[in-house]
Design a protein around this motif. Structure first.
Motif, PDB file in Angstrom:
ATOM      1  N   ASP A 203       0.794  -1.242  -0.067  1.00  0.00           N
ATOM      2  CA  ASP A 203       0.032   0.022  -0.059  1.00  0.00           C
ATOM      3  C   ASP A 203       0.961   1.176   0.067  1.00  0.00           C
ATOM      4  O   ASP A 203       0.428   2.182  -0.742  1.00  0.00           O
ATOM      5  N   ALA A 204       1.920   1.316   0.637  1.00  0.00           N
ATOM      6  CA  ALA A 204       2.898   2.376   0.880  1.00  0.00           C
ATOM      7  C   ALA A 204       3.454   2.718  -0.496  1.00  0.00           C
ATOM      8  O   ALA A 204       3.698   3.821  -0.899  1.00  0.00           O
ATOM      9  N   TYR A 205       3.686   1.748  -1.185  1.00  0.00           N
ATOM     10  CA  TYR A 205       4.347   1.795  -2.568  1.00  0.00           C
ATOM     11  C   TYR A 205       3.255   2.567  -3.551  1.00  0.00           C
ATOM     12  O   TYR A 205       3.362   3.152  -4.338  1.00  0.00           O
ATOM     13  N   ILE A 206       2.002   2.014  -3.310  1.00  0.00           N
ATOM     14  CA  ILE A 206       0.930   2.344  -4.378  1.00  0.00           C
ATOM     15  C   ILE A 206       0.785   4.069  -3.805  1.00  0.00           C
ATOM     16  O   ILE A 206       0.449   4.788  -4.759  1.00  0.00           O
ATOM     17  N   VAL A 207       0.661   4.351  -2.642  1.00  0.00           N
ATOM     18  CA  VAL A 207       0.532   5.547  -2.246  1.00  0.00           C
ATOM     19  C   VAL A 207       1.384   6.727  -2.824  1.00  0.00           C
ATOM     20  O   VAL A 207       1.236   7.616  -3.319  1.00  0.00           O
ATOM     21  N   GLY A 208       2.703   6.030  -2.760  1.00  0.00           N
ATOM     22  CA  GLY A 208       3.989   6.728  -3.194  1.00  0.00           C
ATOM     23  C   GLY A 208       3.717   7.081  -4.426  1.00  0.00           C
ATOM     24  O   GLY A 208       4.107   8.144  -5.034  1.00  0.00           O
ATOM     25  N   ARG A 209       3.223   6.123  -5.552  1.00  0.00           N
ATOM     26  CA  ARG A 209       3.019   6.124  -6.894  1.00  0.00           C
ATOM     27  C   ARG A 209       1.920   7.317  -7.088  1.00  0.00           C
ATOM     28  O   ARG A 209       1.946   8.158  -8.177  1.00  0.00           O
ATOM     29  N   LEU A 210       0.832   7.135  -6.527  1.00  0.00           N
ATOM     30  CA  LEU A 210      -0.105   8.159  -6.430  1.00  0.00           C
ATOM     31  C   LEU A 210       0.145   9.577  -6.229  1.00  0.00           C
ATOM     32  O   LEU A 210      -0.216  10.605  -7.055  1.00  0.00           O
ATOM     33  N   ILE A 211       1.120   9.707  -5.220  1.00  0.00           N
ATOM     34  CA  ILE A 211       1.647  11.193  -4.627  1.00  0.00           C
ATOM     35  C   ILE A 211       2.474  11.422  -5.942  1.00  0.00           C
ATOM     36  O   ILE A 211       2.278  12.710  -6.493  1.00  0.00           O
ATOM     37  N   GLU A 212       3.373  10.649  -6.550  1.00  0.00           N
ATOM     38  CA  GLU A 212       4.010  11.072  -7.846  1.00  0.00           C
ATOM     39  C   GLU A 212       3.011  11.454  -9.052  1.00  0.00           C
ATOM     40  O   GLU A 212       3.431  12.708  -9.617  1.00  0.00           O
ATOM     41  N   ARG A 213       1.894  10.806  -9.315  1.00  0.00           N
ATOM     42  CA  ARG A 213       1.130  11.052 -10.350  1.00  0.00           C
ATOM     43  C   ARG A 213       0.607  12.292  -9.904  1.00  0.00           C
ATOM     44  O   ARG A 213       0.471  13.336 -10.893  1.00  0.00           O
ATOM     45  N   LEU A 214       0.204  12.552  -8.763  1.00  0.00           N
ATOM     46  CA  LEU A 214      -0.535  13.853  -8.359  1.00  0.00           C
ATOM     47  C   LEU A 214       0.225  15.232  -8.299  1.00  0.00           C
ATOM     48  O   LEU A 214      -0.197  16.134  -9.240  1.00  0.00           O
ATOM     49  N   ARG A 215       1.681  14.945  -7.898  1.00  0.00           N
ATOM     50  CA  ARG A 215       2.646  16.183  -8.338  1.00  0.00           C
ATOM     51  C   ARG A 215       2.740  16.415  -9.731  1.00  0.00           C
ATOM     52  O   ARG A 215       2.592  17.441 -10.001  1.00  0.00           O
ATOM     53  N   LEU A 216       2.955  15.386 -10.740  1.00  0.00           N
ATOM     54  CA  LEU A 216       3.095  15.656 -12.104  1.00  0.00           C
ATOM     55  C   LEU A 216       1.983  16.229 -12.695  1.00  0.00           C
ATOM     56  O   LEU A 216       1.941  17.322 -13.433  1.00  0.00           O
ATOM     57  N   LEU A 217       0.724  15.838 -12.287  1.00  0.00           N
ATOM     58  CA  LEU A 217      -0.354  16.472 -12.751  1.00  0.00           C
ATOM     59  C   LEU A 217      -0.715  18.037 -12.312  1.00  0.00           C
ATOM     60  O   LEU A 217      -1.270  18.766 -13.207  1.00  0.00           O
ATOM     61  N   ILE A 218      -0.428  18.252 -11.024  1.00  0.00           N
ATOM     62  CA  ILE A 218      -0.516  19.562 -10.613  1.00  0.00           C
ATOM     63  C   ILE A 218       0.189  20.537 -11.421  1.00  0.00           C
ATOM     64  O   ILE A 218      -0.108  21.487 -11.969  1.00  0.00           O
ATOM     65  N   ALA A 219       1.523  19.857 -11.667  1.00  0.00           N
ATOM     66  CA  ALA A 219       2.824  20.673 -12.549  1.00  0.00           C
ATOM     67  C   ALA A 219       2.190  21.186 -13.731  1.00  0.00           C
ATOM     68  O   ALA A 219       2.532  22.016 -14.224  1.00  0.00           O
ATOM     69  N   ILE A 220       1.676  20.084 -14.392  1.00  0.00           N
ATOM     70  CA  ILE A 220       1.335  20.239 -15.804  1.00  0.00           C
ATOM     71  C   ILE A 220       0.169  20.671 -16.460  1.00  0.00           C
ATOM     72  O   ILE A 220      -0.317  21.175 -17.376  1.00  0.00           O
ATOM     73  N   SER A 221      -1.074  20.692 -15.268  1.00  0.00           N
ATOM     74  CA  SER A 221      -2.459  21.158 -15.343  1.00  0.00           C
ATOM     75  C   SER A 221      -2.315  22.878 -15.692  1.00  0.00           C
ATOM     76  O   SER A 221      -1.825  23.761 -15.025  1.00  0.00           O
ATOM     77  N   ASP A 222      -3.144  23.225 -16.899  1.00  0.00           N
ATOM     78  CA  ASP A 222      -3.292  24.523 -17.236  1.00  0.00           C
ATOM     79  C   ASP A 222      -4.539  24.966 -16.333  1.00  0.00           C
ATOM     80  O   ASP A 222      -4.698  26.416 -16.462  1.00  0.00           O
TER      81      ASP A 222
ATOM     82  N   LYS B 260       4.335  17.675  -0.211  1.00  0.00           N
ATOM     83  CA  LYS B 260       5.493  17.447   0.226  1.00  0.00           C
ATOM     84  C   LYS B 260       5.495  16.902   1.607  1.00  0.00           C
ATOM     85  O   LYS B 260       5.948  15.893   1.986  1.00  0.00           O
ATOM     86  N   MET B 261       4.998  17.804   2.459  1.00  0.00           N
ATOM     87  CA  MET B 261       4.790  17.322   3.765  1.00  0.00           C
ATOM     88  C   MET B 261       3.851  15.884   3.978  1.00  0.00           C
ATOM     89  O   MET B 261       4.271  15.260   4.870  1.00  0.00           O
ATOM     90  N   PHE B 262       2.807  15.873   3.216  1.00  0.00           N
ATOM     91  CA  PHE B 262       2.081  14.672   3.112  1.00  0.00           C
ATOM     92  C   PHE B 262       2.995  13.231   2.733  1.00  0.00           C
ATOM     93  O   PHE B 262       2.698  12.457   3.541  1.00  0.00           O
ATOM     94  N   GLU B 263       3.498  13.501   1.827  1.00  0.00           N
ATOM     95  CA  GLU B 263       4.581  12.592   1.530  1.00  0.00           C
ATOM     96  C   GLU B 263       5.481  12.121   2.551  1.00  0.00           C
ATOM     97  O   GLU B 263       5.698  10.933   2.914  1.00  0.00           O
ATOM     98  N   ALA B 264       5.987  12.855   3.104  1.00  0.00           N
ATOM     99  CA  ALA B 264       6.879  12.660   4.324  1.00  0.00           C
ATOM    100  C   ALA B 264       6.231  11.998   5.517  1.00  0.00           C
ATOM    101  O   ALA B 264       6.655  11.135   6.169  1.00  0.00           O
ATOM    102  N   GLU B 265       4.716  12.229   5.768  1.00  0.00           N
ATOM    103  CA  GLU B 265       4.016  11.577   6.804  1.00  0.00           C
ATOM    104  C   GLU B 265       3.672  10.040   6.372  1.00  0.00           C
ATOM    105  O   GLU B 265       3.694   9.405   7.352  1.00  0.00           O
ATOM    106  N   VAL B 266       3.430   9.920   5.330  1.00  0.00           N
ATOM    107  CA  VAL B 266       3.089   8.591   4.925  1.00  0.00           C
ATOM    108  C   VAL B 266       4.208   7.722   4.296  1.00  0.00           C
ATOM    109  O   VAL B 266       3.871   6.601   3.902  1.00  0.00           O
ATOM    110  N   ALA B 267       5.408   8.261   4.416  1.00  0.00           N
ATOM    111  CA  ALA B 267       6.499   7.358   4.091  1.00  0.00           C
ATOM    112  C   ALA B 267       6.654   6.094   4.924  1.00  0.00           C
ATOM    113  O   ALA B 267       7.439   5.280   4.080  1.00  0.00           O
ATOM    114  N   ASP B 268       6.548   6.241   6.212  1.00  0.00           N
ATOM    115  CA  ASP B 268       6.845   5.075   6.932  1.00  0.00           C
ATOM    116  C   ASP B 268       5.652   4.251   6.833  1.00  0.00           C
ATOM    117  O   ASP B 268       4.572   4.438   6.389  1.00  0.00           O
TER     118      ASP B 268
END
Length: 88
Positions: A5-24, A39-47
């Protein structure tokens, strides 16, 4: 291969970060605020989930959701996280 689950959440965070960056559609101010919270959320759920500060994770998630829910793709990724973080 089954991922944790942690791996999948990490991937969802990566996708979210990318979509935020490229969204017009997302205003620059919202992008900057969301990236910082993400970034803070990612640090909290990393463990492992048992080590999360649940109140902090919920607070960060709520802020992200409030800011990004108007954007369907971003809202879908945030909603998917609920499947993998049991206490959201």
């Amino acid at each position: 291969m089954e991922h944790s689950d942690a791996y999948i959440v990490g991937r969802l965070i990566e996708r979210l970060r990318l979509l935020i960056a490229i969204s017009d559609e997302v205003p620059t101010e919202t992008k900057l605020q969301a990236q910082g919270i993400l970034k803070m959320f990612e640090a909290e759920v990393a463990d492992a989930e048992g080590e999360h500060d649940r109140a902090q994770v919920r607070a960060h998630y709520a802020l992200l959701y409030d800011d990004l829910a108007p954007y369907a793709d971003l809202e879908a990724l945030l909603s998917a996280m609920r499947t993998f973080i049991s206490y959201l």
